[in-house]
Design a protein around this motif. Structure first.
Motif, PDB file in Angstrom:
ATOM      1  N   GLY A   5       0.813  -1.215   0.000  1.00 57.28           N
ATOM      2  CA  GLY A   5       0.000   0.000   0.000  1.00 57.28           C
ATOM      3  C   GLY A   5       0.844   1.261   0.000  1.00 57.28           C
ATOM      4  N   LEU A   6       1.911   1.262   0.801  1.00 57.08           N
ATOM      5  CA  LEU A   6       2.812   2.422   0.810  1.00 57.08           C
ATOM      6  C   LEU A   6       3.544   2.566  -0.520  1.00 57.08           C
ATOM      7  CD1 LEU A   6       4.310   2.360   4.410  1.00 57.08           C
ATOM      8  CD2 LEU A   6       2.929   4.158   3.378  1.00 57.08           C
ATOM      9  N   LEU A   7       3.958   1.450  -1.125  1.00 54.49           N
ATOM     10  CA  LEU A   7       4.597   1.523  -2.439  1.00 54.49           C
ATOM     11  C   LEU A   7       3.649   2.105  -3.487  1.00 54.49           C
ATOM     12  CD1 LEU A   7       6.592  -1.822  -2.664  1.00 54.49           C
ATOM     13  CD2 LEU A   7       7.531   0.471  -2.722  1.00 54.49           C
ATOM     14  N   LEU A   8       2.406   1.693  -3.449  1.00 57.64           N
ATOM     15  CA  LEU A   8       1.424   2.243  -4.393  1.00 57.64           C
ATOM     16  C   LEU A   8       1.172   3.729  -4.140  1.00 57.64           C
ATOM     17  CD1 LEU A   8      -1.140  -0.692  -4.592  1.00 57.64           C
ATOM     18  CD2 LEU A   8       0.545  -0.005  -6.305  1.00 57.64           C
ATOM     19  N   ALA A   9       1.179   4.136  -2.876  1.00 58.05           N
ATOM     20  CA  ALA A   9       1.006   5.557  -2.556  1.00 58.05           C
ATOM     21  C   ALA A   9       2.193   6.375  -3.043  1.00 58.05           C
ATOM     22  CB  ALA A   9       0.813   5.727  -1.056  1.00 58.05           C
ATOM     23  N   VAL A  10       3.397   5.839  -2.936  1.00 53.13           N
ATOM     24  CA  VAL A  10       4.584   6.537  -3.436  1.00 53.13           C
ATOM     25  C   VAL A  10       4.507   6.683  -4.948  1.00 53.13           C
ATOM     26  CG1 VAL A  10       7.074   6.313  -3.756  1.00 53.13           C
ATOM     27  CG2 VAL A  10       6.090   5.904  -1.523  1.00 53.13           C
ATOM     28  N   ILE A  11       4.087   5.630  -5.637  1.00 54.66           N
ATOM     29  CA  ILE A  11       3.962   5.692  -7.095  1.00 54.66           C
ATOM     30  C   ILE A  11       2.873   6.679  -7.501  1.00 54.66           C
ATOM     31  CG2 ILE A  11       3.295   4.343  -9.134  1.00 54.66           C
ATOM     32  CD1 ILE A  11       4.751   1.965  -7.785  1.00 54.66           C
ATOM     33  N   ALA A  12       1.758   6.692  -6.787  1.00 51.19           N
ATOM     34  CA  ALA A  12       0.688   7.649  -7.080  1.00 51.19           C
ATOM     35  C   ALA A  12       1.165   9.083  -6.864  1.00 51.19           C
ATOM     36  CB  ALA A  12      -0.528   7.359  -6.212  1.00 51.19           C
ATOM     37  N   SER A  13       1.943   9.307  -5.820  1.00 52.82           N
ATOM     38  CA  SER A  13       2.479  10.641  -5.565  1.00 52.82           C
ATOM     39  C   SER A  13       3.478  11.046  -6.647  1.00 52.82           C
ATOM     40  CB  SER A  13       3.142  10.673  -4.189  1.00 52.82           C
ATOM     41  OG  SER A  13       3.750  11.909  -3.966  1.00 52.82           O
ATOM     42  N   LEU A  14       4.235  10.093  -7.125  1.00 55.17           N
ATOM     43  CA  LEU A  14       5.190  10.359  -8.202  1.00 55.17           C
ATOM     44  C   LEU A  14       4.469  10.822  -9.462  1.00 55.17           C
ATOM     45  CD1 LEU A  14       8.176  10.054  -9.229  1.00 55.17           C
ATOM     46  CD2 LEU A  14       7.501   7.778  -9.962  1.00 55.17           C
ATOM     47  N   PHE A  15       3.425  10.109  -9.845  1.00 52.37           N
ATOM     48  CA  PHE A  15       2.706  10.482 -11.058  1.00 52.37           C
ATOM     49  C   PHE A  15       1.870  11.748 -10.876  1.00 52.37           C
ATOM     50  CE2 PHE A  15       3.631   6.085 -12.345  1.00 52.37           C
ATOM     51  CZ  PHE A  15       4.207   6.371 -13.574  1.00 52.37           C
ATOM     52  N   SER A  16       1.381  11.997  -9.671  1.00 54.19           N
ATOM     53  CA  SER A  16       0.655  13.255  -9.470  1.00 54.19           C
ATOM     54  C   SER A  16       1.614  14.436  -9.550  1.00 54.19           C
ATOM     55  CB  SER A  16      -0.083  13.252  -8.137  1.00 54.19           C
ATOM     56  OG  SER A  16       0.819  13.285  -7.056  1.00 54.19           O
ATOM     57  N   GLY A  17       2.834  14.269  -9.041  1.00 52.50           N
ATOM     58  CA  GLY A  17       3.835  15.326  -9.173  1.00 52.50           C
ATOM     59  C   GLY A  17       4.184  15.592 -10.627  1.00 52.50           C
ATOM     60  N   LEU A  18       4.296  14.531 -11.426  1.00 51.79           N
ATOM     61  CA  LEU A  18       4.560  14.700 -12.854  1.00 51.79           C
ATOM     62  C   LEU A  18       3.410  15.423 -13.532  1.00 51.79           C
ATOM     63  CD1 LEU A  18       6.252  14.063 -15.399  1.00 51.79           C
ATOM     64  CD2 LEU A  18       4.968  11.924 -15.560  1.00 51.79           C
ATOM     65  N   PHE A  19       2.193  15.057 -13.189  1.00 49.83           N
ATOM     66  CA  PHE A  19       1.019  15.718 -13.764  1.00 49.83           C
ATOM     67  C   PHE A  19       1.002  17.198 -13.404  1.00 49.83           C
ATOM     68  CE2 PHE A  19      -3.410  17.101 -13.300  1.00 49.83           C
ATOM     69  CZ  PHE A  19      -3.843  16.934 -14.610  1.00 49.83           C
ATOM     70  N   PHE A  20       1.261  17.516 -12.124  1.00 54.68           N
ATOM     71  CA  PHE A  20       1.255  18.917 -11.702  1.00 54.68           C
ATOM     72  C   PHE A  20       2.399  19.689 -12.356  1.00 54.68           C
ATOM     73  CE2 PHE A  20      -0.717  17.330  -7.523  1.00 54.68           C
ATOM     74  CZ  PHE A  20      -1.988  17.425  -8.054  1.00 54.68           C
ATOM     75  N   LEU A  21       3.532  19.046 -12.555  1.00 52.56           N
ATOM     76  CA  LEU A  21       4.673  19.711 -13.184  1.00 52.56           C
ATOM     77  C   LEU A  21       4.347  20.072 -14.626  1.00 52.56           C
ATOM     78  CD1 LEU A  21       7.687  20.522 -12.861  1.00 52.56           C
ATOM     79  CD2 LEU A  21       8.243  18.260 -13.758  1.00 52.56           C
ATOM     80  N   LEU A  22       3.702  19.175 -15.336  1.00 48.19           N
ATOM     81  CA  LEU A  22       3.372  19.440 -16.731  1.00 48.19           C
ATOM     82  C   LEU A  22       2.160  20.361 -16.872  1.00 48.19           C
ATOM     83  CD1 LEU A  22       3.846  15.865 -18.213  1.00 48.19           C
ATOM     84  CD2 LEU A  22       5.401  17.820 -18.363  1.00 48.19           C
ATOM     85  N   ARG A  23       1.239  20.304 -15.945  1.00 54.34           N
ATOM     86  CA  ARG A  23      -0.014  21.032 -16.062  1.00 54.34           C
ATOM     87  C   ARG A  23       0.078  22.477 -15.535  1.00 54.34           C
ATOM     88  NH1 ARG A  23      -4.890  20.266 -18.664  1.00 54.34           N
ATOM     89  NH2 ARG A  23      -6.588  20.971 -17.357  1.00 54.34           N
ATOM     90  N   ASP A  24       0.715  22.674 -14.381  1.00 48.76           N
ATOM     91  CA  ASP A  24       0.691  23.977 -13.715  1.00 48.76           C
ATOM     92  C   ASP A  24       1.717  24.967 -14.259  1.00 48.76           C
ATOM     93  OD1 ASP A  24      -1.339  23.075 -12.148  1.00 48.76           O
ATOM     94  OD2 ASP A  24      -0.103  22.721 -10.390  1.00 48.76           O
ATOM     95  N   GLU A  25       2.812  24.501 -14.792  1.00 46.03           N
ATOM     96  CA  GLU A  25       3.875  25.353 -15.332  1.00 46.03           C
ATOM     97  C   GLU A  25       4.366  26.368 -14.304  1.00 46.03           C
ATOM     98  OE1 GLU A  25       2.286  27.017 -18.884  1.00 46.03           O
ATOM     99  OE2 GLU A  25       2.154  25.072 -19.872  1.00 46.03           O
ATOM    100  N   SER A  26       4.713  25.885 -13.116  1.00 44.41           N
ATOM    101  CA  SER A  26       5.336  26.669 -12.037  1.00 44.41           C
ATOM    102  C   SER A  26       4.444  27.750 -11.453  1.00 44.41           C
ATOM    103  CB  SER A  26       6.646  27.301 -12.512  1.00 44.41           C
ATOM    104  OG  SER A  26       7.531  26.316 -12.945  1.00 44.41           O
ATOM    105  N   ARG A  27       3.158  27.628 -11.576  1.00 45.42           N
ATOM    106  CA  ARG A  27       2.272  28.631 -10.993  1.00 45.42           C
ATOM    107  C   ARG A  27       1.728  28.215  -9.637  1.00 45.42           C
ATOM    108  NH1 ARG A  27       0.188  29.404 -16.613  1.00 45.42           N
ATOM    109  NH2 ARG A  27      -1.078  27.606 -16.124  1.00 45.42           N
ATOM    110  N   SER A  28       1.973  26.994  -9.222  1.00 50.09           N
ATOM    111  CA  SER A  28       1.474  26.585  -7.926  1.00 50.09           C
ATOM    112  C   SER A  28       2.531  25.763  -7.197  1.00 50.09           C
ATOM    113  CB  SER A  28       0.165  25.788  -8.073  1.00 50.09           C
ATOM    114  OG  SER A  28       0.413  24.436  -8.271  1.00 50.09           O
ATOM    115  N   ARG A  29       2.246  25.466  -5.941  1.00 54.98           N
ATOM    116  CA  ARG A  29       3.194  24.733  -5.109  1.00 54.98           C
ATOM    117  C   ARG A  29       2.805  23.260  -4.977  1.00 54.98           C
ATOM    118  NH1 ARG A  29       6.268  28.314  -1.707  1.00 54.98           N
ATOM    119  NH2 ARG A  29       6.533  26.522  -0.339  1.00 54.98           N
ATOM    120  N   ARG A  30       1.918  22.789  -5.861  1.00 56.68           N
ATOM    121  CA  ARG A  30       1.463  21.413  -5.752  1.00 56.68           C
ATOM    122  C   ARG A  30       2.575  20.412  -6.046  1.00 56.68           C
ATOM    123  NH1 ARG A  30      -4.226  20.887  -8.751  1.00 56.68           N
ATOM    124  NH2 ARG A  30      -3.056  21.700 -10.494  1.00 56.68           N
TER     125      ARG A  30
END
Length: 67
Positions: free
Chosen positions: A8-33
Protein backbone atom coordinates in the motif's frame (compact mmCIF):
# COMPACT_ATOMS: atom_id res chain seq x y z
CA UNK A 1 -0.89 -7.62 7.24
CA UNK A 2 2.63 -6.21 7.12
CA UNK A 3 3.10 -7.06 3.45
CA UNK A 4 -0.22 -5.40 2.61
CA UNK A 5 0.95 -2.24 4.39
CA UNK A 6 4.24 -2.28 2.46
CA UNK A 7 2.48 -2.74 -0.90
CA UNK A 8 0.00 0.00 0.00
CA UNK A 9 2.81 2.42 0.81
CA UNK A 10 4.60 1.52 -2.44
CA UNK A 11 1.42 2.24 -4.39
CA UNK A 12 1.01 5.56 -2.56
CA UNK A 13 4.58 6.54 -3.44
CA UNK A 14 3.96 5.69 -7.10
CA UNK A 15 0.69 7.65 -7.08
CA UNK A 16 2.48 10.64 -5.57
CA UNK A 17 5.19 10.36 -8.20
CA UNK A 18 2.71 10.48 -11.06
CA UNK A 19 0.65 13.25 -9.47
CA UNK A 20 3.83 15.33 -9.17
CA UNK A 21 4.56 14.70 -12.85
CA UNK A 22 1.02 15.72 -13.76
CA UNK A 23 1.26 18.92 -11.70
CA UNK A 24 4.67 19.71 -13.18
CA UNK A 25 3.37 19.44 -16.73
CA UNK A 26 -0.01 21.03 -16.06
CA UNK A 27 0.69 23.98 -13.71
CA UNK A 28 3.87 25.35 -15.33
CA UNK A 29 5.34 26.67 -12.04
CA UNK A 30 2.27 28.63 -10.99
CA UNK A 31 1.47 26.58 -7.93
CA UNK A 32 3.19 24.73 -5.11
CA UNK A 33 1.46 21.41 -5.75
CA UNK A 34 4.65 19.88 -7.17
CA UNK A 35 6.49 20.75 -3.96
CA UNK A 36 3.73 19.25 -1.82
CA UNK A 37 3.78 16.10 -3.93
CA UNK A 38 7.56 15.82 -3.48
CA UNK A 39 7.28 16.30 0.28
CA UNK A 40 4.57 13.64 0.46
CA UNK A 41 6.64 11.22 -1.64
CA UNK A 42 9.75 11.69 0.49
CA UNK A 43 7.73 11.26 3.69
CA UNK A 44 6.05 8.09 2.44
CA UNK A 45 9.38 6.68 1.27
CA UNK A 46 10.97 7.38 4.64
CA UNK A 47 8.05 5.75 6.42
CA UNK A 48 8.34 2.74 4.13
CA UNK A 49 12.04 2.38 4.88
CA UNK A 50 11.39 2.63 8.62
CA UNK A 51 8.68 -0.02 8.48
CA UNK A 52 10.83 -2.40 6.44
CA UNK A 53 13.82 -1.83 8.71
CA UNK A 54 11.77 -2.40 11.84
CA UNK A 55 10.19 -5.54 10.38
CA UNK A 56 13.61 -6.93 9.47
CA UNK A 57 14.97 -6.11 12.93
CA UNK A 58 11.94 -7.57 14.69
CA UNK A 59 11.98 -10.75 12.57
CA UNK A 60 8.65 -10.29 10.80
CA UNK A 61 10.47 -10.12 7.45
CA UNK A 62 13.53 -12.09 6.51
CA UNK A 63 16.03 -11.73 3.72
CA UNK A 64 16.55 -14.61 1.32
CA UNK A 65 20.26 -14.87 0.52
CA UNK A 66 19.97 -17.97 -1.67
CA UNK A 67 19.81 -17.41 -5.43
Amino acid sequence: MLKILIVGLLLAVIASLFSGLFFLLRDESRSRRVLHSLILRVTLSGLLLLIIGFALWHGDLSMNPTP
